[in-house]
Design an enzyme around this catalytic site. Structure first.
Site, PDB file in Angstrom:
ATOM      1  N   GLU A 183      -2.763  12.071   6.092  1.00  0.00           N
ATOM      2  CA  GLU A 183      -1.425  11.884   6.959  1.00  0.00           C
ATOM      3  C   GLU A 183      -1.689  13.594   7.226  1.00  0.00           C
ATOM      4  O   GLU A 183      -0.208  14.265   7.505  1.00  0.00           O
ATOM      5  CB  GLU A 183      -0.693  13.019   5.374  1.00  0.00           C
ATOM      6  CG  GLU A 183      -0.354  11.371   4.641  1.00  0.00           C
ATOM      7  CD  GLU A 183       1.225  10.589   5.133  1.00  0.00           C
ATOM      8  OE1 GLU A 183       1.259  11.199   6.074  1.00  0.00           O
ATOM      9  OE2 GLU A 183       0.973   9.141   5.345  1.00  0.00           O
ATOM     10  N   CYS A 208      -7.027   1.178   0.523  1.00  0.00           N
ATOM     11  CA  CYS A 208      -6.373   2.423   1.044  1.00  0.00           C
ATOM     12  C   CYS A 208      -6.131   1.786   2.175  1.00  0.00           C
ATOM     13  O   CYS A 208      -7.038   1.856   3.082  1.00  0.00           O
ATOM     14  CB  CYS A 208      -6.324   2.998   0.077  1.00  0.00           C
ATOM     15  SG  CYS A 208      -4.892   4.556   1.373  1.00  0.00           S
ATOM     16  N   HIS A 250      -4.498   4.153   4.320  1.00  0.00           N
ATOM     17  CA  HIS A 250      -4.577   4.620   4.978  1.00  0.00           C
ATOM     18  C   HIS A 250      -6.081   5.680   5.854  1.00  0.00           C
ATOM     19  O   HIS A 250      -6.925   5.761   6.613  1.00  0.00           O
ATOM     20  CB  HIS A 250      -4.511   6.087   4.314  1.00  0.00           C
ATOM     21  CG  HIS A 250      -3.345   6.842   4.235  1.00  0.00           C
ATOM     22  ND1 HIS A 250      -2.116   6.113   3.144  1.00  0.00           N
ATOM     23  CD2 HIS A 250      -1.610   7.710   4.591  1.00  0.00           C
ATOM     24  CE1 HIS A 250      -0.825   6.776   3.163  1.00  0.00           C
ATOM     25  NE2 HIS A 250      -1.162   7.390   4.290  1.00  0.00           N
ATOM     26  N   CYS A 285       0.130  -1.304   1.809  1.00  0.00           N
ATOM     27  CA  CYS A 285      -0.019  -0.367   0.407  1.00  0.00           C
ATOM     28  C   CYS A 285      -1.509  -1.000  -1.155  1.00  0.00           C
ATOM     29  O   CYS A 285      -0.784  -2.124  -1.370  1.00  0.00           O
ATOM     30  CB  CYS A 285       1.237   0.063  -0.360  1.00  0.00           C
ATOM     31  SG  CYS A 285       1.032   1.645  -1.542  1.00  0.00           S
ATOM     32  N   ASP A 305       4.694   1.108   3.261  1.00  0.00           N
ATOM     33  CA  ASP A 305       3.729   1.924   2.603  1.00  0.00           C
ATOM     34  C   ASP A 305       4.339   3.117   2.400  1.00  0.00           C
ATOM     35  O   ASP A 305       5.452   2.939   2.430  1.00  0.00           O
ATOM     36  CB  ASP A 305       2.693   2.532   3.772  1.00  0.00           C
ATOM     37  CG  ASP A 305       1.378   2.715   2.620  1.00  0.00           C
ATOM     38  OD1 ASP A 305       1.108   2.776   2.060  1.00  0.00           O
ATOM     39  OD2 ASP A 305       0.511   3.524   3.886  1.00  0.00           O
ATOM     40  N   SER A 306       3.229   4.058   1.795  1.00  0.00           N
ATOM     41  CA  SER A 306       4.466   5.105   1.843  1.00  0.00           C
ATOM     42  C   SER A 306       4.477   6.161   2.481  1.00  0.00           C
ATOM     43  O   SER A 306       4.181   7.360   2.852  1.00  0.00           O
ATOM     44  CB  SER A 306       2.927   5.733   0.410  1.00  0.00           C
ATOM     45  OG  SER A 306       1.909   5.682   0.758  1.00  0.00           O
TER      46      SER A 306
HETATM   47  N1  DGL Z   1      -1.155   4.089   1.913  1.00  0.00           N
HETATM   48  C1  DGL Z   1      -1.236   3.098   0.900  1.00  0.00           C
HETATM   49  C2  DGL Z   1      -2.185   2.138  -0.117  1.00  0.00           C
HETATM   50  O1  DGL Z   1      -3.323   1.341   0.581  1.00  0.00           O
HETATM   51  C3  DGL Z   1      -0.927   5.096  -0.851  1.00  0.00           C
HETATM   52  C4  DGL Z   1      -1.759   6.008  -0.501  1.00  0.00           C
HETATM   53  C5  DGL Z   1      -1.318   6.710  -1.386  1.00  0.00           C
HETATM   54  O2  DGL Z   1       0.529   7.286  -0.666  1.00  0.00           O
HETATM   55  O3  DGL Z   1      -1.624   7.813  -2.142  1.00  0.00           O
HETATM   56  O4  DGL Z   1      -2.934   3.170  -1.729  1.00  0.00           O
END
Ligand code: DGL
Length: 223
Positions: free
Chosen positions: A146, A180, A182, A67, A4-5
């Site tokens: 984050e 997402c 996150h 992600c 993931d990011s």
């Molecule tokens: N967690 C990621 C997603 O599902 C990336 C969030 C991001 O880096 O903007 O999109």
């Protein structure tokens, strides 16, 4: 291998640990370049290729793209370029949403890139053309997570949730896709705002479940 990011993809890893405790998991969180969600498709593809190449150095048997941004925009590209199985979050999450909804009103929240791609809506409509969807980008959620601002009593987080999700609540969704990875970290705060009747679909956990089914059937095929 899972990437993931940033730390969002750990929501998938958490579920993978629960349901397949014997698997060794290599996780790559690209915290040096988070967020991916506001970047161009071209940049997301470049990052995704590098993330895949890094994981492939570690003798892995499959990759979970934990992600939403990568899964919704460039999954096809990285699948075509690699022979190793690659699993994204969009499909498993849409299947889960359609299993849960009773009123056929499904909300989708994700990053700018994910919502711009329309990937979740497109998949939901192939599963049921009559489904009513409302999609909303929530770009401030990733920096909040984050920075550790995910507790339900955080005033700033509550305000941002209200700003983004009031329209969603008024639309009357009974199922909301956390598109997402996150966002499941904001689950309690989002649930507090949307109400107990709204089912939240965790894209990371759904991808983990799908990966488990995939690995079990691959092992069975190999005998
Ligand atoms: N967690 C990621 C997603 O599902 C990336 C969030 C991001 O880096 O903007 O999109």
């Amino acid at each position: 291998g899972v990437f993931d990011s940033g730390l969002g993809g750990l929501t998938a890893v958490r579920q993978m640990h629960r349901i397949m405790p014997n698997e060794n998991i290599i996780y790559f969180g690209d915290t040096g370049r988070v967020p991916y969600g506001s970047r161009s498709r071209k940049t997301v593809l470049q990052y995704a290729r590098q993330d895949v190449a890094f994981l492939k150095e570690h003798d892995i048997k499959a990759i979970v793209v934990a992600c939403g941004t990568v899964s919704s925009q460039v999954l096809g590209d990285i699948k075509r370029e690699n022979s190793i199985p690659i699993i994204g979050v969009v499909e498993p999450t849409c299947y889960a949403a359609m299993r849960h909804t009773k009123n056929n009103r499904v909300g989708i929240i994700g990053t700018m890139g994910t919502i711009r791609s329309g990937a979740y809506e497109a998949k939901l409509h192939t599963l049921d053309p009559s489904v009513h969807t409302l999609a909303r980008a929530c770009p401030l959620f990733v920096p909040l997570v984050e920075n550790g601002r995910f507790l339900p009593d955080d005033r700033v987080t509550q305000l941002v949730i209200e700003e983004y999700l009031t329209e969603m609540r008024d639309f009357g969704v009974d199922t909301l896709i956390l598109g997402c990875t996150h966002y499941p970290l904001l689950r309690d705060a989002i649930s507090q705002f949307m109400g107990d009747d709204v089912h939240l679909v965790d894209s990371g956990a759904e991808a983990a479940e799908y990966a488990h089914r995939f690995l079990v059937s691959a092992e069975q095929r190999q005998g």
